[in-house]
Structures are given as C-alpha cells and as structure tokens.
Design a protein around this motif. Structure first.
Motif, PDB file in Angstrom:
ATOM      1  N   SER A   1       1.588  43.557 -83.457  1.00 51.23           N
ATOM      2  CA  SER A   1       1.866  43.879 -84.863  1.00 51.23           C
ATOM      3  C   SER A   1       2.222  45.363 -84.944  1.00 51.23           C
ATOM      4  CB  SER A   1       0.640  43.590 -85.728  1.00 51.23           C
ATOM      5  OG  SER A   1      -0.414  44.496 -85.420  1.00 51.23           O
ATOM      6  N   PHE A   2       2.919  45.756 -86.017  1.00 48.61           N
ATOM      7  CA  PHE A   2       3.311  47.161 -86.123  1.00 48.61           C
ATOM      8  C   PHE A   2       2.082  48.063 -86.171  1.00 48.61           C
ATOM      9  CE2 PHE A   2       4.413  51.037 -88.415  1.00 48.61           C
ATOM     10  CZ  PHE A   2       5.529  51.448 -87.687  1.00 48.61           C
ATOM     11  N   PHE A   3       1.021  47.603 -86.831  1.00 48.18           N
ATOM     12  CA  PHE A   3      -0.206  48.389 -86.921  1.00 48.18           C
ATOM     13  C   PHE A   3      -0.800  48.611 -85.531  1.00 48.18           C
ATOM     14  CE2 PHE A   3      -4.837  48.685 -87.181  1.00 48.18           C
ATOM     15  CZ  PHE A   3      -4.997  49.734 -88.072  1.00 48.18           C
ATOM     16  N   ASP A   4      -0.941  47.519 -84.760  1.00 45.67           N
ATOM     17  CA  ASP A   4      -1.502  47.642 -83.409  1.00 45.67           C
ATOM     18  C   ASP A   4      -0.602  48.483 -82.511  1.00 45.67           C
ATOM     19  OD1 ASP A   4      -3.800  46.202 -83.894  1.00 45.67           O
ATOM     20  OD2 ASP A   4      -2.937  44.280 -83.286  1.00 45.67           O
ATOM     21  N   ALA A   5       0.713  48.308 -82.655  1.00 41.87           N
ATOM     22  CA  ALA A   5       1.663  49.066 -81.835  1.00 41.87           C
ATOM     23  C   ALA A   5       1.537  50.563 -82.105  1.00 41.87           C
ATOM     24  CB  ALA A   5       3.090  48.595 -82.111  1.00 41.87           C
ATOM     25  N   PHE A   6       1.458  50.935 -83.375  1.00 40.87           N
ATOM     26  CA  PHE A   6       1.346  52.355 -83.725  1.00 40.87           C
ATOM     27  C   PHE A   6       0.003  52.914 -83.260  1.00 40.87           C
ATOM     28  CE2 PHE A   6       0.084  55.712 -86.777  1.00 40.87           C
ATOM     29  CZ  PHE A   6       1.086  56.624 -86.489  1.00 40.87           C
ATOM     30  N   ALA A   7      -1.083  52.172 -83.481  1.00 40.87           N
ATOM     31  CA  ALA A   7      -2.423  52.645 -83.093  1.00 40.87           C
ATOM     32  C   ALA A   7      -2.512  52.846 -81.585  1.00 40.87           C
ATOM     33  CB  ALA A   7      -3.489  51.651 -83.565  1.00 40.87           C
ATOM     34  N   HIS A   8      -1.993  51.902 -80.807  1.00 41.12           N
ATOM     35  CA  HIS A   8      -2.058  52.025 -79.352  1.00 41.12           C
ATOM     36  C   HIS A   8      -1.104  53.100 -78.837  1.00 41.12           C
ATOM     37  CE1 HIS A   8      -4.133  48.092 -79.613  1.00 41.12           C
ATOM     38  NE2 HIS A   8      -4.708  48.481 -78.491  1.00 41.12           N
ATOM     39  N   SER A   9      -0.003  53.319 -79.530  1.00 42.70           N
ATOM     40  CA  SER A   9       0.908  54.397 -79.133  1.00 42.70           C
ATOM     41  C   SER A   9       0.252  55.754 -79.337  1.00 42.70           C
ATOM     42  CB  SER A   9       2.215  54.315 -79.932  1.00 42.70           C
ATOM     43  OG  SER A   9       2.906  53.136 -79.637  1.00 42.70           O
ATOM     44  N   CYS A  10      -0.441  55.918 -80.460  1.00 45.40           N
ATOM     45  CA  CYS A  10      -1.166  57.169 -80.706  1.00 45.40           C
ATOM     46  C   CYS A  10      -2.177  57.429 -79.599  1.00 45.40           C
ATOM     47  CB  CYS A  10      -1.885  57.114 -82.054  1.00 45.40           C
ATOM     48  SG  CYS A  10      -0.793  57.209 -83.494  1.00 45.40           S
ATOM     49  N   SER A  11      -2.860  56.373 -79.165  1.00 48.46           N
ATOM     50  CA  SER A  11      -3.874  56.516 -78.121  1.00 48.46           C
ATOM     51  C   SER A  11      -3.248  56.756 -76.753  1.00 48.46           C
ATOM     52  CB  SER A  11      -4.752  55.262 -78.072  1.00 48.46           C
ATOM     53  OG  SER A  11      -5.479  55.102 -79.269  1.00 48.46           O
ATOM     54  N   THR A  12      -2.101  56.119 -76.499  1.00 46.28           N
ATOM     55  CA  THR A  12      -1.458  56.252 -75.194  1.00 46.28           C
ATOM     56  C   THR A  12      -0.871  57.633 -74.993  1.00 46.28           C
ATOM     57  OG1 THR A  12      -0.861  53.902 -75.233  1.00 46.28           O
ATOM     58  CG2 THR A  12       0.269  55.293 -73.631  1.00 46.28           C
ATOM     59  N   ILE A  13      -0.052  58.088 -75.945  1.00 47.89           N
ATOM     60  CA  ILE A  13       0.638  59.371 -75.805  1.00 47.89           C
ATOM     61  C   ILE A  13      -0.367  60.514 -75.766  1.00 47.89           C
ATOM     62  CG2 ILE A  13       2.393  60.893 -76.775  1.00 47.89           C
ATOM     63  CD1 ILE A  13       3.383  58.188 -75.665  1.00 47.89           C
ATOM     64  N   ALA A  14      -1.491  60.352 -76.452  1.00 50.68           N
ATOM     65  CA  ALA A  14      -2.551  61.368 -76.418  1.00 50.68           C
ATOM     66  C   ALA A  14      -3.450  61.211 -75.197  1.00 50.68           C
ATOM     67  CB  ALA A  14      -3.395  61.282 -77.683  1.00 50.68           C
ATOM     68  N   THR A  15      -3.181  60.175 -74.372  1.00 48.45           N
ATOM     69  CA  THR A  15      -4.037  59.804 -73.232  1.00 48.45           C
ATOM     70  C   THR A  15      -5.496  59.696 -73.677  1.00 48.45           C
ATOM     71  OG1 THR A  15      -4.327  62.101 -72.446  1.00 48.45           O
ATOM     72  CG2 THR A  15      -2.485  60.857 -71.535  1.00 48.45           C
ATOM     73  N   GLY A  16      -5.691  58.976 -74.784  1.00 50.99           N
ATOM     74  CA  GLY A  16      -7.027  58.825 -75.355  1.00 50.99           C
ATOM     75  C   GLY A  16      -7.722  57.550 -74.943  1.00 50.99           C
ATOM     76  N   GLY A  17      -7.201  56.390 -75.360  1.00 53.62           N
ATOM     77  CA  GLY A  17      -7.782  55.132 -74.924  1.00 53.62           C
ATOM     78  C   GLY A  17      -8.436  54.279 -75.981  1.00 53.62           C
ATOM     79  N   PHE A  18      -8.566  54.774 -77.221  1.00 52.03           N
ATOM     80  CA  PHE A  18      -9.114  53.923 -78.273  1.00 52.03           C
ATOM     81  C   PHE A  18      -8.167  52.749 -78.524  1.00 52.03           C
ATOM     82  CE2 PHE A  18     -11.771  57.380 -80.599  1.00 52.03           C
ATOM     83  CZ  PHE A  18     -12.857  57.074 -79.803  1.00 52.03           C
ATOM     84  N   SER A  19      -8.737  51.549 -78.631  1.00 51.92           N
ATOM     85  CA  SER A  19      -7.962  50.350 -78.909  1.00 51.92           C
ATOM     86  C   SER A  19      -8.454  49.718 -80.197  1.00 51.92           C
ATOM     87  CB  SER A  19      -8.092  49.352 -77.748  1.00 51.92           C
ATOM     88  OG  SER A  19      -7.435  48.136 -78.036  1.00 51.92           O
ATOM     89  N   THR A  20      -7.642  48.853 -80.761  1.00 52.46           N
ATOM     90  CA  THR A  20      -8.055  48.118 -81.961  1.00 52.46           C
ATOM     91  C   THR A  20      -8.720  46.788 -81.591  1.00 52.46           C
ATOM     92  OG1 THR A  20      -5.864  47.083 -82.126  1.00 52.46           O
ATOM     93  CG2 THR A  20      -6.193  49.135 -83.341  1.00 52.46           C
TER      94      THR A  20
END
Length: 482
Positions: free
Chosen positions: A208-227
C-alpha cells in the motif's frame, strides 16, 4: 558557550519536530483514531517548549547574528537529539504506547538515532498516525535534524560550520559545495529523491502507499522500523526484498559519491577505496554465511542471506528470517558487521568502513617502520596522505567505542541481563543497528528490559548517532567554560 545561540537553535529544532507531527495528526484525524488527541496535545506542548526556549533570544536586545563556535556546535548537536526525543516521545506516551515514559523515550530515541530497536510487542494494532510518526522520526534523524536546520540558519545570520562538523557522520565532514546552506540543501535533495524512488518501486510491487512510504523512510534512513510485526517477511515478496536490499545498500554509501555520479565522474567514483571495501565486505560476509549454512544443512536462499548481511552492515535492521537460529559462526559474523557498520558520510551507523581502512593503514605503516626504521612511511587513503589528526581521531574513536561497549555491557549485566544479550544489546544500540542476539534477537524486542537498562541503551544510541565525541564533550565541564 553562548547560551542564547544554543537555546535559539534548540527552539528551531524543537519547532521542526513539532511541525512534523501535523502529518501523523492529519492521518489520525482522517482515521478518526484515538491518537489524534495525543498528537494535538504533543503539538501544543512542543510549541510551548519551543517558545520558551526562544524567549531569552526574543527578549535580548543584542543582535542574534553571531558565529557558532566549537562549544556551541557541541552543545546544539548533543542536546538537540535529547530535546527532539523528549518532545517526540510525547505522542507515544500520551497515546499509551509502552508502559512508561522510559519506553516512549527509548522508542523515540531509537527512531531519531535510526537504530530501530523497539519496545513494541504488537505493532499492527497501533493506529496509522503512530506508525507514521515512528517512520518519520527515522527519516528526520537519518540525514539529521541539524543538517535540515542548516538550510535555515543563514537566514538568521548564523554560520553553522561547527554544527556541520559535529553532525555529519564520517571521519571528516567535507563540504560538498562552497556554501554550507547549499550543501545542506543538496544532501536533503538526494535524500528526498531516494525516498520517493523507493516509495514508488515498493508501491508498484504490491505494498500500500502508506506501507511503501513508511518503509522507504526507514530504509533510506537505515533505521528499520516496520509497520508489520514480522517486518519485511510479512510481504513474502522476492521483488520487495530485492528493492529494499538495493536501497539499503545505496543508503550505506557515502552521500558525497552521489555528487560524483551526478557530475559523471565515474572514474573517481569506482576508484573510491571505501566503496570497494564496503562492497568486498558485503560479498565476503554473504559468501561465508551461505557456506556455513550449506555445511550445516540449512535450506536458506542467497537472497535471504544477502538481505540480512546488507541490513546488519548498513545498520538498518530489517529482517525476513530469525537469524538467531542460525549457526554460531554466522552470528559471530553479524556481530562483526554490527561493529564495522556502513560507509562514512552515510546514514548508517557503526564504526564506519573508512575508519577501519585508516586503522589498518596505520597498522601497516607501523609494521613497515619496524622493518625499515629510517624510512619515511606515510599512510594513504584514496591516493592522498592521511593527516595525523585523522589518524589520532580514528584511534581515539576506537578506544572510546570499546570503552563504552565494555562499560555498557558490564552495567547491563549488573541488572541481571545475560552476558551475550547484554553485549549484543549495547553493541546494536551503539552501532544503531536495532536487533541484537538471544532475547534481543531479530524476532524479539526490548520491552522486557528494566527501565534503567532502557535509559542506558538510549544513551548508547545517542552516543553512536553522534559518533561518540559530541556526547562525551557534553559531560566535560570545560565545554561550558570560556
């Protein structure tokens, strides 16, 4: 230390964090979710705190156009992450996420420091506003709230080169353009572009667009939080895993190399020593783990191994499988990858590949001097001689890193935590990775730890995010003296 300058910039950072809450507030209102009140209350408190911090500056008759020195840079950089986490923890605390404010602060510090360690046991039951806020803390902390504020500081008449030096990860903070404001804008433009690109590719891959945006924020920041409770394993998609592997790996590269790419300086790009070593470590670690799993009879695909090697080395922390169940040899490799981390100048944490190279060059030079006492041997990196100050910095960082790792492990075991759990917990927080081993493994969480250990781990996350020195300087009385 010029306190008014420090308070003024803290007011700006507090305001940035508070204004960012309007996006999850909008989602909460749209969903008619219970977290809307938590975000509204947090925004009110955040605005009030920002105003109080700015009040001494607003009441001052002196002009605010002053140079930011080393002391101000350290003060702003160190305390800003504490203030951002304290304010950013309010939505979690007011919405009842976690059992205490220590839980809320831990979760938020983990977000802003791009660690990804969590105290949450059930993620999917949380409202979308809270889930989005978790990802946004990653995204803002990844490139750095300070770097964002650098684009604004020149309008206030302040020069922020010391902030840039204290904030930007890596051995040296090289200005990519002559003007610092332009540098900050260019860094953030690359950051935004990568986030949007990954969001698009994940979205067309079935998220979903929400999950895609949330995981992109976590990926590019090398963070790792998932929904999702099961992280990336929830989607059960080879396409999604490959997309995330690519963007995790790219986010672990020195961001200055993107400007070489844009300038079509391909020769300089591919001759970069750190990039070569970064790729080599990834491939060697993947090969060793695949071989160990094959010899142990584990039916694990190459993609799964590469995913976790890249995830751990870039300190992202996404998972698709519980590697805590793999052979001890593979877990030892993961611990080494946690220690090494990503490239200098990236959003990743850890010791950084550039420092590893510098230490080995220093070691090589020392051995050669024993063989040739009269020879002049100068360590080199990317074809240039390494300055003595850089060698001293890398050595001091290594000693300080190991000291915090040992003392942190000792203190954690004092609260009854098993030693491997304690060691991996301190290491994963200090390197901003996220999951550790044993009871802090990839499918576990940090909720069972005592509050005192959570505060200790929060300090380790802060120290790791700020590359140790800025935090240590905050503890020295001389930092506040003229």
């Amino acid at each position: 230390m010029k306190i008014k300058i420090v308070l003024g910039i803290h007011a700006l950072i507090c305001l940035i964090v508070t204004l960012a809450m309007f996006l999850p507030l909008g989602i909460a209102i749209y969903d008619r979710s219970y977290d809307a009140k938590a975000f509204a209350g947090s925004i009110a408190i955040g605005l009030a705190v920002s105003f109080m911090l700015a009040l001494p500056v607003l009441m001052s008759k002196e002009k605010f156009k002053q140079h930011i020195g080393i002391r101000e840079g350290v003060g702003v950089t160190g305390f800003s992450w504490v203030i951002a986490s304290a304010i950013g923890a309010l939505p979690h605390y007011l919405a009842g996420v976690g059992n205490s404010y220590a839980d809320a602060f831990f979760e938020t510090m983990s977000g802003f420091s791009t660690t990804g360690a969590t105290i949450l046991t059930e993620i999917e039951i949380l409202p979308r506003g809270i889930l989005l806020w978790r990802s946004l803390t990653h995204w803002m902390g990844g490139m750095g709230i300070i770097v964002l504020s650098l684009a604004v500081l020149p309008f206030l008449g302040l020069r922020g080169i010391e902030l840039y030096k204290a904030e930007v990860p890596g051995v040296t903070a090289e200005k990519l353009t002559p003007r610092l404001q332009q540098t900050a804008k260019r860094l953030w433009s690359v950051y935004v572009m990568l986030t949007l690109l990954e969001t698009f590719f994940l979205w067309i891959g079935g998220m979903s667009f929400f999950d895609a945006f949330a995981h992109s924020c976590s990926t590019i920041a090398t963070g790792g939080f998932s929904t999702k409770n099961n992280s990336i394993a929830f989607f059960n998609s080879a396409y999604i895993e490959w997309i995330i592997i690519i963007f995790m790996f790219v986010s672990g590269i020195n961001f200055s190399l993107f400007f070489l790419l844009a300038a079509k300086k391909f020769r300089e790009l591919f001759e970069d020593e750190e990039l070569k070593i970064y790729i080599a470590i990834t491939l060697i670690a993947t090969g060793l783990i695949v071989l160990a799993l094959y010899l142990s009879g584990y039916g694990v695909m190459l993609r799964e191994v590469l995913f976790h090697v890249v995830s751990v080395m870039t300190t992202t922390g996404f998972i698709t499988r519980d590697y805590n169940l793999w052979p001890e040899f593979t877990k030892c490799i993961f611990l080494i990858l946690m220690l090494i981390g990503a490239s200098g100048g990236s959003t990743g944490g850890g010791f950084k590949v550039s420092r590893i190279i510098i230490l080995f060059r220093q070691l090589e030079a020392g051995i050669m001097r024993l063989l040739h006492p009269r020879a002049v041997i100068i360590p080199r990196f990317n074809g240039r001689s390494i300055q003595q100050s850089t060698l001293d910095n890398a050595s001091a960082f290594f000693v300080l890193y190991m000291l915090i790792l040992v003392l942190g492990t000792l203190l954690t075991t004092a609260f009854g935590v098993e030693i491997l759990t304690a060691f991996s917990g301190v290491l994963t927080c200090l390197s901003n990775v996220g999951p550790g081993l044993n009871s802090l493994g990839p499918v576990e969480n940090f909720s069972h730890l005592p509050d005192a250990v959570k505060w200790l781990f929060s300090f380790c996350m802060l120290a790791g995010r700020l590359e140790l020195f800025a935090v240590i300087l905050l503890l020295l009385p001389k930092t506040y003296m003229k």
